[in-house]
Motif scaffolding. Structure first.
Motif, PDB file in Angstrom:
ATOM      1  N   VAL A   1       0.837  -1.210   0.000  1.00  0.00           N
ATOM      2  CA  VAL A   1       0.000   0.000   0.000  1.00  0.00           C
ATOM      3  C   VAL A   1       0.871   1.258   0.000  1.00  0.00           C
ATOM      4  N   GLU A   2       1.924   1.252   0.806  1.00  0.00           N
ATOM      5  CA  GLU A   2       2.807   2.418   0.853  1.00  0.00           C
ATOM      6  C   GLU A   2       3.492   2.650  -0.490  1.00  0.00           C
ATOM      7  N   THR A   3       3.877   1.574  -1.159  1.00  0.00           N
ATOM      8  CA  THR A   3       4.498   1.709  -2.475  1.00  0.00           C
ATOM      9  C   THR A   3       3.538   2.352  -3.472  1.00  0.00           C
ATOM     10  N   ALA A   4       2.271   1.936  -3.434  1.00  0.00           N
ATOM     11  CA  ALA A   4       1.275   2.532  -4.328  1.00  0.00           C
ATOM     12  C   ALA A   4       1.079   4.019  -4.018  1.00  0.00           C
ATOM     13  N   LEU A   5       1.038   4.359  -2.732  1.00  0.00           N
ATOM     14  CA  LEU A   5       0.881   5.765  -2.350  1.00  0.00           C
ATOM     15  C   LEU A   5       2.086   6.592  -2.766  1.00  0.00           C
ATOM     16  N   TRP A   6       3.281   6.004  -2.654  1.00  0.00           N
ATOM     17  CA  TRP A   6       4.478   6.728  -3.089  1.00  0.00           C
ATOM     18  C   TRP A   6       4.447   6.945  -4.593  1.00  0.00           C
ATOM     19  N   GLY A   7       3.942   5.976  -5.346  1.00  0.00           N
ATOM     20  CA  GLY A   7       3.803   6.163  -6.789  1.00  0.00           C
ATOM     21  C   GLY A   7       2.869   7.308  -7.125  1.00  0.00           C
ATOM     22  N   ILE A   8       1.760   7.409  -6.387  1.00  0.00           N
ATOM     23  CA  ILE A   8       0.832   8.528  -6.597  1.00  0.00           C
ATOM     24  C   ILE A   8       1.510   9.844  -6.243  1.00  0.00           C
ATOM     25  N   SER A   9       2.249   9.851  -5.137  1.00  0.00           N
ATOM     26  CA  SER A   9       2.969  11.064  -4.731  1.00  0.00           C
ATOM     27  C   SER A   9       3.991  11.478  -5.782  1.00  0.00           C
ATOM     28  N   SER A  10       4.609  10.510  -6.445  1.00  0.00           N
ATOM     29  CA  SER A  10       5.593  10.834  -7.481  1.00  0.00           C
ATOM     30  C   SER A  10       4.937  11.549  -8.652  1.00  0.00           C
ATOM     31  N   VAL A  11       3.763  11.054  -9.067  1.00  0.00           N
ATOM     32  CA  VAL A  11       3.047  11.707 -10.156  1.00  0.00           C
ATOM     33  C   VAL A  11       2.613  13.115  -9.749  1.00  0.00           C
ATOM     34  N   VAL A  12       2.081  13.243  -8.528  1.00  0.00           N
ATOM     35  CA  VAL A  12       1.649  14.556  -8.047  1.00  0.00           C
ATOM     36  C   VAL A  12       2.838  15.493  -7.910  1.00  0.00           C
ATOM     37  N   PHE A  13       3.991  14.980  -7.480  1.00  0.00           N
ATOM     38  CA  PHE A  13       5.183  15.808  -7.335  1.00  0.00           C
ATOM     39  C   PHE A  13       5.632  16.368  -8.683  1.00  0.00           C
ATOM     40  N   MET A  14       5.536  15.591  -9.740  1.00  0.00           N
ATOM     41  CA  MET A  14       5.862  16.103 -11.072  1.00  0.00           C
ATOM     42  C   MET A  14       4.906  17.228 -11.456  1.00  0.00           C
ATOM     43  N   GLY A  15       3.631  17.088 -11.078  1.00  0.00           N
ATOM     44  CA  GLY A  15       2.688  18.171 -11.321  1.00  0.00           C
ATOM     45  C   GLY A  15       3.038  19.418 -10.527  1.00  0.00           C
ATOM     46  N   VAL A  16       3.501  19.228  -9.296  1.00  0.00           N
ATOM     47  CA  VAL A  16       3.910  20.369  -8.467  1.00  0.00           C
ATOM     48  C   VAL A  16       5.082  21.109  -9.109  1.00  0.00           C
ATOM     49  N   CYS A  17       6.065  20.357  -9.594  1.00  0.00           N
ATOM     50  CA  CYS A  17       7.234  20.987 -10.235  1.00  0.00           C
ATOM     51  C   CYS A  17       6.807  21.777 -11.463  1.00  0.00           C
ATOM     52  N   TRP A  18       5.845  21.252 -12.224  1.00  0.00           N
ATOM     53  CA  TRP A  18       5.385  21.984 -13.399  1.00  0.00           C
ATOM     54  C   TRP A  18       4.632  23.248 -13.008  1.00  0.00           C
ATOM     55  N   VAL A  19       3.762  23.134 -12.016  1.00  0.00           N
ATOM     56  CA  VAL A  19       2.962  24.286 -11.599  1.00  0.00           C
ATOM     57  C   VAL A  19       3.846  25.388 -11.018  1.00  0.00           C
ATOM     58  N   ILE A  20       4.819  25.013 -10.182  1.00  0.00           N
ATOM     59  CA  ILE A  20       5.590  26.012  -9.453  1.00  0.00           C
ATOM     60  C   ILE A  20       6.750  26.563 -10.275  1.00  0.00           C
ATOM     61  N   PHE A  21       7.481  25.689 -10.957  1.00  0.00           N
ATOM     62  CA  PHE A  21       8.721  26.112 -11.591  1.00  0.00           C
ATOM     63  C   PHE A  21       8.619  26.331 -13.102  1.00  0.00           C
ATOM     64  N   LEU A  22       7.679  25.701 -13.779  1.00  0.00           N
ATOM     65  CA  LEU A  22       7.639  25.772 -15.234  1.00  0.00           C
ATOM     66  C   LEU A  22       6.540  26.662 -15.773  1.00  0.00           C
ATOM     67  N   LYS A  23       5.466  26.854 -15.033  1.00  0.00           N
ATOM     68  CA  LYS A  23       4.404  27.734 -15.514  1.00  0.00           C
ATOM     69  C   LYS A  23       4.887  29.176 -15.492  1.00  0.00           C
ATOM     70  N   THR A  24       4.635  29.881 -16.582  1.00  0.00           N
ATOM     71  CA  THR A  24       5.155  31.247 -16.695  1.00  0.00           C
ATOM     72  C   THR A  24       4.452  32.226 -15.767  1.00  0.00           C
ATOM     73  N   ASP A  25       3.228  31.894 -15.325  1.00  0.00           N
ATOM     74  CA  ASP A  25       2.484  32.831 -14.477  1.00  0.00           C
ATOM     75  C   ASP A  25       2.616  32.504 -12.992  1.00  0.00           C
ATOM     76  N   SER A  26       3.498  31.560 -12.637  1.00  0.00           N
ATOM     77  CA  SER A  26       3.742  31.277 -11.225  1.00  0.00           C
ATOM     78  C   SER A  26       4.665  32.343 -10.672  1.00  0.00           C
ATOM     79  N   LYS A  27       4.233  33.056  -9.648  1.00  0.00           N
ATOM     80  CA  LYS A  27       4.995  34.211  -9.170  1.00  0.00           C
ATOM     81  C   LYS A  27       5.328  34.096  -7.691  1.00  0.00           C
ATOM     82  N   THR A  28       4.310  34.366  -6.875  1.00  0.00           N
ATOM     83  CA  THR A  28       4.557  34.543  -5.453  1.00  0.00           C
ATOM     84  C   THR A  28       4.798  33.219  -4.748  1.00  0.00           C
ATOM     85  N   ASN A  29       5.726  33.240  -3.778  1.00  0.00           N
ATOM     86  CA  ASN A  29       5.991  32.093  -2.899  1.00  0.00           C
ATOM     87  C   ASN A  29       6.398  30.845  -3.661  1.00  0.00           C
TER      88      ASN A  29
END
Length: 364
Positions: free
Chosen positions: A20-48
């Motif tokens: 179960v933990e392995t499956a949850l870590w896999g989900i976290s990995s996918v979500v983490f890639m989304g976080v990196c895109w939202v925070i660091f790659l989107k041109t309109d990401s500004k504050t914080n």
């Protein structure tokens, strides 16, 4: 020596918990890639950007180290068995909470929960106008809870300590009770503040077109995410009170969920994956009649144009969309800048209001 019937099947419980933990870590990995895109790659990401990015990276690293320790434990318990094999070796292995791997996992769980609660308190600080006096109340409670949790982790690492003994039981009850208290109260305070500001913004609008406020969307997202982690903590507390042998395995799974929740908020808000948003945009677009309007949600744009009725002259009807400096700053801080409704009218004028929440109203 205790009989095999009196020893809980920790080998089977740990094996299932590891999957179960392995499956949850896999989900976290996918979500983490989304976080990196939202925070660091989107041109309109500004504050914080660095605040949210740094905490997300640290949480994901801790989750990865935790799952690595779990997999190493499974190898040592089932594969790297000393010869000749000892009876009930895997069960006895997982019952030893003084091993370095078990200690490492307990420390990581306590640290992850501490960071997750600090992120929630930080959001409380932002939403409540950076009022540090109000923020001190949940901060004091959280630091007290973390101190109790770390004390319990240190005591658990001592040889011969019963996890369900009186000392650890008291510390566990205090820690998890305070954890639930912090999450429920702070999340409720954030949701209440968002509801209030959204209501004030709706009252200040002079347009007949009703738009679902960004605040309402963020409020639902915060409540859902906070309820998820609070439910997990309640389950942990219930397992511990009932002296269930699955408590420590459930802590492993709860570690991954504690990492997943704050990252999930960033991705859901940054990508617009929130309840009611498509319906709100669709209702707003259908209500427009005389002017071209487009809505921006990240890189996607949904244009809607209708030809104005010609009554023999040039008539242009402008719809008013109300926003505030406070709402803009809040959207930037929480990563909600993608939820702004924009139009193609280049004119921009200000309207003053006596209400501090609706001052500097922008009309397009």
């Amino acid at each position: 020596m205790a009989s095999s019937a009196s020893i809980p099947p920790l080998d089977k419980i740990s094996l299932v918990g590891g999957w179960v933990e392995t499956a949850l870590w896999g989900i976290s990995s996918v979500v983490f890639m989304g976080v990196c895109w939202v925070i660091f790659l989107k041109t309109d990401s500004k504050t914080n950007r660095w605040m949210l990015g740094t905490t997300s990276i640290v949480l994901y690293i801790l989750a990865t180290v935790h799952i690595s320790a779990t997999l190493r434990q499974l190898l040592e318990a089932f594969i790297l068995v000393p010869q000749p094999p000892q009876p009930l070796f895997a069960t006895l292995y997982f019952s030893n909470e003084t091993s370095p791997l078990a200690l490492l996992k307990n420390v990581i769980y306590t640290t992850v929960v501490f960071m997750q609660n600090l992120i929630v308190i930080w959001r409380f600080y932002i939403v409540w106008g950076r009022n540090w006096r109000l923020t001190m109340i949940p901060l004091v409670i959280e630091f007290s809870r973390a101190g109790v949790a770390y004390a319990g982790t240190i005591i658990l690492a001592r040889p011969g300590i019963d996890i369900f003994g009186s000392t650890l039981r008291d510390l566990g009850l205090i820690s998890w009770s305070l954890d639930i208290t912090v999450n429920v109260t702070v999340t409720s305070a954030i949701a209440g503040r968002l509801w209030y500001m959204g209501r004030k913004l709706s009252i200040a609008s002079s347009s007949d077109t009703r738009i679902q406020s960004t605040y309402g969307t963020a409020m639902v997202t915060m409540i859902e995410s906070g309820a998820l982690y609070a439910a997990v903590t309640v389950v942990l507390l219930g397992l511990y009170v009932s002296d269930s042998p699955a408590t420590l395995v459930a802590i492993d799974d709860a570690t991954q969920i504690a990492v997943l929740v704050p990252m999930l908020i960033i991705v859901r808000v940054g990508l617009g994956l929130t309840h009611g948003l498509p319906r709100a945009y669709r209702s707003y677009v259908e209500g427009q009649a005389e002017r071209p309007v487009s809505f921006s949600m990240g890189p996607l744009r949904f244009p809607h144009r209708r030809k104005p009725t010609n009554f023999g002259g040039q008539i242009s009807v402008n719809r008013e969309v109300v926003t505030t400096d406070l709402s803009k700053n809040l959207a930037d801080d929480l990563g909600m800048s993608d939820f702004k409704g924009t139009s193609e009218d280049p004119e921009d004028r200000s309207v003053k209001s006596s209400d501090p929440l609706t001052s500097h109203v922008r009309v397009w």
